[in-house]
Design an enzyme around this catalytic site. Structure first.
Site, short mmCIF file in Angstrom:
data_model
loop_
_atom_site.label_atom_id
_atom_site.label_comp_id
_atom_site.label_asym_id
_atom_site.label_seq_id
_atom_site.Cartn_x
_atom_site.Cartn_y
_atom_site.Cartn_z
N ASP A 91 2.59 -16.98 2.22
CA ASP A 91 2.95 -17.11 0.81
C ASP A 91 3.74 -18.40 0.64
O ASP A 91 4.23 -18.97 1.62
CB ASP A 91 3.80 -15.91 0.38
N GLY A 93 6.57 -18.93 -0.91
CA GLY A 93 8.03 -18.85 -1.00
C GLY A 93 8.47 -18.63 -2.43
O GLY A 93 9.63 -18.30 -2.67
N GLY A 94 7.55 -18.77 -3.37
CA GLY A 94 7.88 -18.59 -4.78
C GLY A 94 8.53 -17.24 -5.02
O GLY A 94 9.64 -17.12 -5.50
N ASP A 144 4.48 -20.85 -7.12
CA ASP A 144 4.45 -20.32 -8.49
C ASP A 144 5.79 -19.67 -8.82
O ASP A 144 6.64 -19.50 -7.95
CB ASP A 144 3.35 -19.26 -8.60
N ASP A 263 -2.13 -6.97 -0.10
CA ASP A 263 -1.06 -7.00 0.90
C ASP A 263 0.05 -6.09 0.41
O ASP A 263 0.24 -5.95 -0.81
CB ASP A 263 -0.49 -8.42 1.07
N CYS A 301 -7.26 11.50 11.83
CA CYS A 301 -7.03 10.09 12.15
C CYS A 301 -7.36 9.83 13.61
O CYS A 301 -7.06 10.63 14.49
CB CYS A 301 -5.56 9.73 11.87
N CYS A 303 -6.26 7.11 15.34
CA CYS A 303 -5.38 6.07 15.89
C CYS A 303 -4.73 6.54 17.19
O CYS A 303 -4.73 7.74 17.52
CB CYS A 303 -4.29 5.70 14.87
N CYS A 306 -2.18 9.38 16.77
CA CYS A 306 -2.74 10.72 16.48
C CYS A 306 -3.53 11.27 17.65
O CYS A 306 -3.67 12.48 17.79
CB CYS A 306 -3.61 10.65 15.23
N HIS A 332 0.28 4.14 13.25
CA HIS A 332 -0.48 5.10 12.42
C HIS A 332 -0.64 4.61 10.99
O HIS A 332 -1.74 4.60 10.44
CB HIS A 332 0.19 6.47 12.41
N1 LIG Z 1 3.76 -16.26 -4.51
C1 LIG Z 1 3.83 -15.00 -5.00
N2 LIG Z 1 4.02 -13.97 -4.14
C2 LIG Z 1 4.11 -12.69 -4.63
C3 LIG Z 1 4.35 -11.61 -3.73
C4 LIG Z 1 4.50 -11.82 -2.22
C5 LIG Z 1 3.22 -11.50 -1.47
C6 LIG Z 1 3.36 -11.86 0.00
C7 LIG Z 1 2.49 -12.78 0.56
C8 LIG Z 1 2.62 -13.13 1.92
C9 LIG Z 1 3.63 -12.55 2.70
C10 LIG Z 1 4.50 -11.62 2.13
C11 LIG Z 1 4.37 -11.27 0.78
C12 LIG Z 1 4.47 -10.32 -4.27
N3 LIG Z 1 4.73 -9.14 -3.64
C13 LIG Z 1 4.79 -8.19 -4.63
N4 LIG Z 1 4.52 -8.73 -5.85
C14 LIG Z 1 4.35 -10.08 -5.65
C15 LIG Z 1 4.08 -11.13 -6.55
C16 LIG Z 1 3.98 -12.44 -6.04
C17 LIG Z 1 3.76 -13.58 -6.91
O1 LIG Z 1 3.63 -13.43 -8.15
N5 LIG Z 1 3.70 -14.82 -6.35
ZN LIG Z 2 -3.07 8.21 13.11
#
Ligand SMILES: Nc1nc2c(CCc3ccccc3)c3nc[nH]c3cc2c(=O)[nH]1
Ligand SMILES: [Zn+2]
Length: 368
Positions: A91, A93-94, A144, A263, A301, A303, A306, A332
């Site tokens: 990501d 860092g935003g 962003d 994610d 499961c 895994c 389990c 798990h």
């Molecule tokens: N850049 C960015 N990241 C977000 C993440 C982190 C995801 C992430 C990516 C890579 C590693 C860890 C976390 C968000 N997590 C929950 N809601 C989120 C919204 C945004 C968002 O609007 N912009």
């Molecule tokens: Zn399991």
């Protein structure tokens, strides 16, 4: 990086695709476990691979603070440093910066205080690109501003325009051709802002697009709506990544509305606090009722946890504060999420996604 659509569902927007990256192929829809400090918590890369994980996430903000991207670059980049030879996404860092207490956001970027040394740090599009290029992830994210929820429309409009300007700057600053830069759609819960932002990002032509500004407390109803009216503006032949989502029910609703990549910290974070996922809902293994329960966490499961251990044993490990409790529970929960994604992919291939979703939720939500 090449994304190929392999199947579209007839009566939903669910789709099945393949994403080819320099470090391997990703079958979508996919869930991407989060390893914030260049590590999956309580799991070795081999164990992560065994859960079926294809791509993992790491954090530009955290790695910039410690150990610093220059050290990671000297180690040969994130893949070498953490011994993960599959695809990695970082990501920008935003999000992490905007959730910090003492930060100052300007038109150009964000100033924040280094949590460890106290020095003032500045993050902006150019720096976010330079850090991610040094870390060496296969997919990197634009810098962003994640708009908090709720927020008034005026603030959302100004912030969305800033995110678009920053996306332009990221595109200019990004040079490494073996890394795919994804644009991130903002716009909070305002349909016209989401549409405007998506359309302008698509004009800039990114290899993939994320829907950001969600999973910030808006709830499942608003999340479904944001995805419903944003996804159609994104190109059919490019991957769509919904950031920070989510619980199994959130993922199923979003796959149905055309999302390919997810994610969330939930599976790993919940595992360490003894909350485990089963196909009949979540269970809290510290609860006394599991003291003499000699069944596996989830009888369906496959895994490692389990296949070899019982709920009673994990209940004991948590009570004894054994590190093994975090390891076995993480294995798990991550396996549970990735197994659900594999079942979703098969259901889309066999044109029975809606039925799969109904069956899964009936059992998972009602503990049937
Ligand atoms: N850049 C960015 N990241 C977000 C993440 C982190 C995801 C992430 C990516 C890579 C590693 C860890 C976390 C968000 N997590 C929950 N809601 C989120 C919204 C945004 C968002 O609007 N912009
Ligand atoms: Zn399991």
């Amino acid at each position: 990086m090449k994304f190929t659509l392999k199947k579209r569902e007839r009566n939903t927007s669910a789709r099945r695709g393949t994403l080819v990256t320099p470090h391997g192929v990703i079958e979508t829809p996919i869930f991407m476990p989060v390893g914030t400090h260049a590590a999956m918590k309580a799991m070795t890369p081999t164990q992560v691979r065994e859960t079926g994980a294809q791509i993992i996430l790491s954090n530009t903000y955290h790695l910039h603070l410690r150990p610093g991207e220059d050290l990671v670059a000297k180690a040969g980049g994130l893949h070498a440093f953490m011994a993960w030879d599959g695809p990695i996404l970082t990501d920008s860092g935003g999000f992490q910066v905007f959730s910090l207490p003492n930060k100052r956001i300007t038109d150009d970027g964000a100033y924040f205080r280094h949590e460890i040394t106290g020095e003032e740090i500045f993050l902006d599009p150019a720096r976010a690109m330079a850090i991610q290029e040094a870390l060496g992830a296969d997919i990197i994210m634009a810098f962003d501003e994640c708009i908090p929820y709720p927020c008034d429309r005026k603030y959302a409009a100004i912030s969305t325009r800033k995110t678009l300007r920053w996306a332009e700057l990221c595109k200019k600053a990004h040079t490494r051709k073996d890394q795919a830069l994804f644009g991130i759609v903002q716009g909070s819960v305002f349909e016209d802002l989401r549409a405007l932002c998506a359309k302008e990002l698509v004009q800039m032509d990114f290899p993939g697009y994320a829907i950001g500004g969600v999973s910030v407390g808006e709830g499942l109803e608003l999340l479904k709506r944001v995805v419903e009216y944003t996804a159609p503006f994104l190109p059919d032949d490019k991957p769509r990544y919904l950031m920070g989502v989510g619980l199994p029910e959130d993922i199923l609703e979003s796959v149905e509305r055309g999302i390919d990549m997810f994610d969330c910290v939930i599976p790993t974070r919940y595992a360490r606090s003894a909350t485990l996922f089963t196909n009949r809902g979540r269970i809290r293994l510290t609860n006394r009722k599991y003291r003499r329960d000699f069944y596996p966490v989830d009888p369906n499961c496959s895994c490692y946890t389990c296949r070899n251990f019982t709920r009673a044993y994990l209940h004991h490990l948590f009570n004894a504060n054994e590190v093994l409790s975090a390891i076995l529970s993480s294995i798990h929960n991550v396996h549970f999420y990735l197994n659900m994604m594999a079942e979703i992919r098969r259901a889309i291939e066999e044109e029975r996604f809606s039925e799969y979703k109904r069956t899964f939720l009936d059992s998972y939500l009602k503990g049937k």
